[in-house]
Design an enzyme around this catalytic site. Structure first.
Site, PDB file in Angstrom:
ATOM      1  CD  GLU A 187      68.379   3.855 -11.674  1.00 49.59           C
ATOM      2  OE1 GLU A 187      69.105   3.235 -12.468  1.00 49.59           O
ATOM      3  OE2 GLU A 187      68.112   3.438 -10.526  1.00 49.59           O
TER       4      GLU A 187
ATOM      5  CE  LYS B 168      70.940   0.896 -10.385  1.00 55.90           C
ATOM      6  NZ  LYS B 168      71.163   1.455 -11.738  1.00 55.90           N
TER       7      LYS B 168
END
Length: 247
Positions: free
Chosen positions: A96, A12
């Site tokens: 996300e 991420k």
């Protein structure tokens, strides 16, 4: 033929040159299960650093790819550019990006097709929110997300499906082994009826959502769980234990 176990590490928006070099050094020095395919996805800025430093046998994935080959698309990266840099995989459809950046099913499907057409493997993320699970819409949501991709491409030989219940990502909550296996089995059933029996048998379906060294072995024993997409734990030494969940 048995499906090869697959473990991806999604960093991420985490890491620095120093910390990512440390993670890579740990992976390079570790004794990893040779039967498991391992891919890490650092932030875009560090893709080349990772590719140059990783030992042979561990691949690198982008966290994102655009659906056009080139042009005036500020901030985006194409499949051709990734492949040119030695990056062989990309994620698409992570929740996300679906939620925070409002990426829709059709856009994700186009990005997936662009990546496959560009010669990349794709880790295609699907999953439901807690509200959708409580409304018994899990399978409806997941198959809708998959259907959008199926309308763009019929060749799933380089697709790994990552089932990630949104309510379990980064929360510490994990789908029970039974919950995860149930959804994975439904995805495999959908692949058989919508794509082909061959795709159903050969496509790897991996689980993501607070996977850790504590729960990975039980999950790995399930018939339709072919590996993991690991978030926070991929930044820690315990990532090696997850890679070796089947050893």
């Amino acid at each position: 033929m048995a499906r090869q176990f697959f473990v991806g590490g999604n960093f991420k928006m985490n890491g620095t040159i120093k910390s990512i070099q440390e993670i890579i050094r740990n992976l390079n020095d570790a004794k990893l299960d040779p039967k498991t395919e391992v891919v890490i996805a650092p932030p875009a800025l560090y893709l080349l650093t990772a590719r140059e430093a990783l030992r042979q046998g561990i691949e690198v994935a982008a966290q994102n790819v655009f659906d056009k080959p080139n042009g005036a698309f500020t901030g985006e990266i194409s499949a051709e550019q990734l492949k040119d840099s030695g990056v062989t995989w990309t994620l698409t459809g992570h929740s996300e990006r679906r939620v925070i950046l409002a990426e829709g099913d059709e856009f994700i499907a186009r990005k997936t097709k662009a990546a496959l057409d560009g010669g990349l493997g794709v880790i295609l993320c699907v999953g439901e929110t807690l509200e959708q699970r409580e409304d018994n819409k899990t399978i409806e949501v997941v198959t809708r997300q998959l259907k959008a991709v199926a309308e763009q491409t019929k060749d799933w030989s380089k697709v790994v499906v990552a089932y990630e219940p949104v309510w379990a990502i980064g929360t510490g909550k994990v789908a029970s082994t039974e919950q995860a296996q149930e959804v994975h089995a439904e995805i495999r059933k959908w692949l058989s009826s919508t794509i082909s029996k061959e795709a159903s048998e050969n496509t790897r379906i991996i689980y993501g959502g607070s996977v850790s060294e504590k729960n990975c072995r039980d999950l790995a024993q399930q018939a339709d769980i072919d590996g993991f997409l690991v978030g926070g734990a991929s930044l820690k030494p315990a990532f090696v234990d997850i890679i070796n969940a089947k050893a």
